[in-house]
Design a protein around this motif. Structure first.
Motif, mmCIF file in Angstrom:
data_model
loop_
_atom_site.group_PDB
_atom_site.id
_atom_site.type_symbol
_atom_site.label_atom_id
_atom_site.label_comp_id
_atom_site.label_asym_id
_atom_site.label_seq_id
_atom_site.Cartn_x
_atom_site.Cartn_y
_atom_site.Cartn_z
ATOM 1 N N LEU A 362 0.393 -1.032 -0.167
ATOM 2 C CA LEU A 362 -0.016 0.074 0.607
ATOM 3 C C LEU A 362 0.826 1.003 -0.444
ATOM 4 C CD1 LEU A 362 -2.467 -0.626 3.227
ATOM 5 C CD2 LEU A 362 -2.817 -0.784 0.219
ATOM 6 N N ILE A 363 1.661 0.907 0.526
ATOM 7 C CA ILE A 363 2.779 2.165 0.645
ATOM 8 C C ILE A 363 3.364 2.548 -0.724
ATOM 9 C CG2 ILE A 363 5.152 3.436 1.483
ATOM 10 C CD1 ILE A 363 4.269 2.705 4.209
ATOM 11 N N ALA A 364 4.043 1.415 -1.144
ATOM 12 C CA ALA A 364 4.018 1.494 -2.766
ATOM 13 C C ALA A 364 3.071 2.219 -4.214
ATOM 14 C CB ALA A 364 4.853 0.249 -3.255
ATOM 15 N N GLU A 365 2.507 2.350 -2.955
ATOM 16 C CA GLU A 365 1.244 2.231 -4.369
ATOM 17 C C GLU A 365 0.860 3.606 -3.966
ATOM 18 O OE1 GLU A 365 -3.620 0.969 -5.099
ATOM 19 O OE2 GLU A 365 -2.101 -0.211 -4.449
ATOM 20 N N LEU A 366 1.107 3.849 -2.668
ATOM 21 C CA LEU A 366 0.721 5.538 -2.188
ATOM 22 C C LEU A 366 1.398 6.007 -2.828
ATOM 23 C CD1 LEU A 366 -1.534 7.736 -0.909
ATOM 24 C CD2 LEU A 366 -0.196 6.690 1.306
ATOM 25 N N GLN A 367 2.903 6.253 -3.253
ATOM 26 C CA GLN A 367 3.612 6.605 -3.706
ATOM 27 C C GLN A 367 3.843 6.642 -4.766
ATOM 28 O OE1 GLN A 367 7.705 4.387 -1.731
ATOM 29 N NE2 GLN A 367 7.290 5.441 -0.544
ATOM 30 N N ARG A 368 3.627 5.603 -5.026
ATOM 31 C CA ARG A 368 3.688 5.791 -6.765
ATOM 32 C C ARG A 368 2.696 7.108 -7.380
ATOM 33 N NH1 ARG A 368 -0.024 3.609 -9.817
ATOM 34 N NH2 ARG A 368 -1.333 2.276 -8.283
ATOM 35 N N ALA A 371 3.356 10.495 -6.543
ATOM 36 C CA ALA A 371 4.522 11.134 -7.568
ATOM 37 C C ALA A 371 3.225 11.526 -8.555
ATOM 38 C CB ALA A 371 5.112 9.815 -7.705
ATOM 39 N N GLU A 372 2.754 10.360 -9.003
ATOM 40 C CA GLU A 372 1.356 10.255 -10.074
ATOM 41 C C GLU A 372 0.938 12.098 -9.881
ATOM 42 O OE1 GLU A 372 -0.855 7.221 -11.254
ATOM 43 O OE2 GLU A 372 0.822 6.162 -12.320
ATOM 44 N N LEU A 373 0.084 12.142 -8.403
ATOM 45 C CA LEU A 373 -0.212 13.417 -8.129
ATOM 46 C C LEU A 373 0.685 14.646 -8.044
ATOM 47 C CD1 LEU A 373 -3.107 12.041 -5.886
ATOM 48 C CD2 LEU A 373 -3.813 13.267 -7.115
ATOM 49 N N GLN A 374 1.795 14.751 -7.723
ATOM 50 C CA GLN A 374 2.375 15.518 -7.637
ATOM 51 C C GLN A 374 3.164 15.877 -9.077
ATOM 52 O OE1 GLN A 374 6.417 15.056 -4.831
ATOM 53 N NE2 GLN A 374 4.853 15.065 -3.205
ATOM 54 N N GLN A 375 3.171 14.839 -9.832
ATOM 55 C CA GLN A 375 3.487 15.169 -11.242
ATOM 56 C C GLN A 375 2.557 16.244 -12.372
ATOM 57 O OE1 GLN A 375 5.999 15.091 -12.718
ATOM 58 N NE2 GLN A 375 5.602 15.231 -15.049
ATOM 59 N N PHE A 376 0.731 15.719 -11.998
ATOM 60 C CA PHE A 376 -0.247 16.317 -12.365
ATOM 61 C C PHE A 376 0.006 17.310 -12.187
ATOM 62 C CE2 PHE A 376 -4.705 17.688 -11.954
ATOM 63 C CZ PHE A 376 -5.218 16.640 -13.214
ATOM 64 N N ALA A 377 0.201 17.514 -10.679
ATOM 65 C CA ALA A 377 -0.146 19.037 -9.900
ATOM 66 C C ALA A 377 0.422 19.486 -11.024
ATOM 67 C CB ALA A 377 -0.311 19.098 -8.662
ATOM 68 N N TYR A 378 1.590 19.341 -11.093
ATOM 69 C CA TYR A 378 2.980 20.470 -11.782
ATOM 70 C C TYR A 378 2.693 20.663 -13.384
ATOM 71 C CZ TYR A 378 7.835 21.668 -12.737
ATOM 72 O OH TYR A 378 8.742 22.229 -13.666
ATOM 73 N N VAL A 379 3.004 19.373 -13.962
ATOM 74 C CA VAL A 379 2.308 19.956 -15.008
ATOM 75 C C VAL A 379 1.394 21.031 -15.271
ATOM 76 C CG1 VAL A 379 1.534 18.602 -17.127
ATOM 77 C CG2 VAL A 379 3.479 17.727 -15.949
ATOM 78 N N SER A 380 0.150 20.993 -14.740
ATOM 79 C CA SER A 380 -1.579 20.824 -15.094
ATOM 80 C C SER A 380 -1.295 23.251 -13.775
ATOM 81 C CB SER A 380 -2.453 20.476 -13.604
ATOM 82 O OG SER A 380 -2.466 18.884 -14.140
ATOM 83 N N SER A 381 0.080 22.566 -13.136
ATOM 84 C CA SER A 381 -0.257 23.984 -12.832
ATOM 85 C C SER A 381 0.616 24.560 -13.977
ATOM 86 C CB SER A 381 0.545 23.841 -11.499
ATOM 87 O OG SER A 381 -0.287 23.986 -11.045
ATOM 88 N N HIS A 382 1.923 24.286 -14.469
ATOM 89 C CA HIS A 382 2.873 25.051 -15.312
ATOM 90 C C HIS A 382 1.794 25.004 -16.668
ATOM 91 C CE1 HIS A 382 6.072 24.371 -17.730
ATOM 92 N NE2 HIS A 382 6.660 24.886 -16.845
ATOM 93 N N ASP A 383 1.112 24.298 -17.198
ATOM 94 C CA ASP A 383 0.630 24.303 -18.158
ATOM 95 C C ASP A 383 -0.479 25.663 -18.578
ATOM 96 O OD1 ASP A 383 2.497 22.389 -19.317
ATOM 97 O OD2 ASP A 383 0.452 20.572 -19.031
ATOM 98 N N LEU A 384 -1.297 25.686 -17.474
ATOM 99 C CA LEU A 384 -1.602 26.367 -17.319
ATOM 100 C C LEU A 384 -1.342 28.235 -17.000
ATOM 101 C CD1 LEU A 384 -5.062 24.947 -14.408
ATOM 102 C CD2 LEU A 384 -4.999 25.126 -16.569
ATOM 103 N N GLN A 385 -0.280 28.332 -16.748
ATOM 104 C CA GLN A 385 0.995 29.345 -16.189
ATOM 105 C C GLN A 385 0.400 30.388 -18.066
ATOM 106 O OE1 GLN A 385 4.515 28.625 -15.610
ATOM 107 N NE2 GLN A 385 4.343 30.389 -13.491
#
Length: 597
Positions: A362-368, A371-385
């Motif tokens: 579960l920890i590995a799944e949560l970390q994955r 990571a996906e959410l962080q990547q999504f937030a970063y990409v989304s925020s960056h692309d929305l700028q």
């Protein structure tokens, strides 16, 4: 025949004198022989008495050593003193720890029914004057007729004894028992007299020594038996499995919990020895590899190793049965340093291992997922700028060109659009900042917090001057961390302290640092509006705001960023506040290794 009947020739006077001398010498020799025979007879009587006493002592010793019942031992003792040493009465009193006194355990001799019942109820207090005499070093107490010792006389009256000895039995204090032997007033003349002469004391002392030795061994035997019984019950009722290993034979003795862990209800040949156990079960490492013979738990114990939490998989060779156990072991040695017994404890951690494996999954799944959410937030925020930047630019362009040229409603709408675009831009910037905190891969480095503090104040100089704020700080330490993130942390907390100030009250902010164990506790203190207790945790949740944007602008992400920065550094953050009096935001950071204050 008379002397005159002898005819002695004249002239033989010398022969007569010699004859008379020989007769006289012979008479004296006869007298000496008679005396010697008398002494020899007395010696024979003494030897016979000694031999009888030794035989009696042998029989007493034999009887004492043939029983482990204390009541039987006391009965043999009082019988010996009345039947073999010729005293009228003997009373044995045993110490009772429950009542803290001596009580009659056996008595022998002549008593009528009344006397017997009274003597049987006799008690002596442990701290009474008679036992206290033995504590002072007395080897025995003696009371003869007409004794002026009040305590002895009082005891004699209760025990129906006129003359008597009292001996302690056992070498400890208080003595394990007391023995009173003697005679009553009416029958003294018929029994052995009570006197403290050497011969009497030697005779009694031999018996007392035998009884004391046998009594101590029996009491020790009962203590060991009780201890063994308790230990056996403790071992059998332990929730933890326990296996006892006999070093010479490698025989095994299991408690009930250990047998149940291996699927048995009672001791069986399968688990009676190391050899049998190895034929039925196979031990594997957690990765499934076989355990080398020299690393088997029992072999390690027999080599003298001590180990804890040695986790292995136990598998039956011919049945589908498998469990995971945690073993701990130690070898106990005797007083000479030779192996005495091996102790192997085991805990069934099969469920725990399953839970750990599930938790790791579960920890590995949560970390994955994170990571996906962080990547999504970063990409989304960056692309929305870029789109937001364009919206903001064109909205501002509309506002500059057509402000006042259209109707009032159009001006209002354009203002709303520009304000919303600015808020959206700030929100995206903050989301990017939050995602960057989680994405930082810079290794920790020493960070001088005083330098970071000064840099933060330089960055905020204009806003602080506009608000009329005064910021002070104490000597701040150097801590391991990310300098950029810690700068952002201080700027956010100081900015909040200035933002949420009271009207018409200049903001005052003070930063402190206190060493506590292996961490530093930092505090950012302000004199602002304060926070109600029910919101002390809510304010760290993303997008949670306590005030209208018109009163206090912001996105509701700043404190979430602070929390994430502190947690990334292995610390925690919290607030202590009283509404209307100000707030203190505390956070902890690890201390630099080897640093003190």
């Amino acid at each position: 025949m008379k002397k005159d009947d002898f005819h002695i020739p004249p002239g033989n006077d010398d022969q007569v004198a010699m004859l008379r001398q020989e007769i006289k010498t012979l008479s004296e020799q006869v007298k000496r022989l008679v005396k010697a025979e008398s002494r020899l007879y007395r010696y024979q009587e003494e030897l016979d008495a000694q031999l009888k006493e030794y035989k009696d002592l042998y029989e007493l010793n034999k009887a004492l050593n043939e029983t482990v019942e204390l009541s039987e031992m006391f009965r043999h003792t009082v019988d010996y003193f009345t039947c073999n040493l010729d005293y009228e009465r003997a009373i044995a009193l045993r110490f009772s720890g429950d009542s803290d006194d001596y009580r009659v355990a056996a008595l022998a001799g002549y008593y009528d029914d009344k006397e017997k019942s009274c003597v049987a109820a006799l008690t002596i207090g442990r701290d009474g004057p008679l036992p206290a005499s033995f504590a002072r070093g007395e080897e025995f107490l003696v009371c003869t007729a007409g004794s002026e010792d009040a305590e002895l006389s009082a005891f004699g009256a209760l025990a129906y004894l006129d003359e008597f000895f009292i001996f302690p039995l056992g070498s400890n204090f208080p003595p394990q028992a007391l023995l009173a032997v003697g005679n009553s007033t009416e029958h003294t003349q018929f029994y052995r007299k009570v006197d403290a002469g050497h011969e009497t004391l030697v005779s009694i002392g031999n018996a007392i020594g035998l009884v004391s030795s046998a009594l101590e061994k029996t009491i020790l035997y009962h203590a060991l038996e009780e201890s063994e019984y308790r230990l056996k019950n403790v071992v059998e009722n332990l929730g933890e499995g326990l296996i006892l290993i006999d070093p010479p034979s490698e025989g095994l003795q299991w408690n009930h919990a250990a047998l149940q862990m291996y699927g048995y209800e009672s001791q069986v040949d399968d688990v009676a020895s190391c050899q049998n156990l190895g034929q039925v079960y196979e031990l594997l490492q957690l990765d499934g590899k076989p355990v080398p013979v020299e690393q088997l738990p029992i072999k390690r114990i027999l080599r003298g190793e001590e180990f804890r939490e040695y986790q292995l998989v136990v598998k039956r060779r011919k049945k589908p049965w498998q469990r995971t156990f945690s073993f701990s072991g130690v070898l106990i040695r005797d007083g000479r340093g030779k192996p005495f017994v091996g102790l192997l404890t085991l805990r069934d951690i099969s469920s725990q291992r399953q839970s750990e494996n599930e938790r790791e999954r579960l920890i590995a799944e949560l970390q994955r997922s994170n990571a996906e959410l962080q990547q999504f937030a970063y990409v989304s925020s960056h692309d929305l700028q870029e789109p937001i930047r364009m919206v903001t630019s064109y909205a501002q362009l509309l506002q500059r060109r057509y402000q006042g040229k259209l109707d009032e409603k159009a001006d209002t709408y354009i203002s709303y659009m520009v304000e919303a675009a600015h808020r959206m831009s700030s929100l995206i910037d903050d989301l990017l900042a939050l995602s960057r905190v989680g994405r930082s891969e810079r290794p920790p480095a020493p960070v001088a917090m005083e330098s970071v503090m000064q840099q933060a104040l330089d960055n905020m100089r204009l806003s602080l001057e506009e608000a009329g704020a005064e910021v002070t700080y104490e000597a701040l330490p150097t801590v391991p961390g990310d300098e950029i993130q810690l700068l952002q942390l201080l700027q956010n907390l100081i900015g909040n302290a200035v933002k949420y100030r009271k009207k018409d009250v200049p903001p005052r902010v003070h930063i402190s640092a206190v060493r506590k164990g292996k961490q530093w506790i930092f505090g950012v203190h302000d004199n602002g509006i304060g926070i109600e207790p029910q919101y002390h945790e809510r304010i760290f949740v993303i997008f949670q705001r306590l005030h209208h944007r018109e009163d206090y602008p912001g996105t509701g992400i700043g404190l979430s960023i602070c929390q994430k920065i502190v947690e990334n550094h292995g610390g925690r953050i919290w607030v202590e506040s009283t509404l209307g009096e100000g707030s203190t935001f505390f956070f902890t950071l690890p201390a630099k290794e080897g640093e003190g204050r």
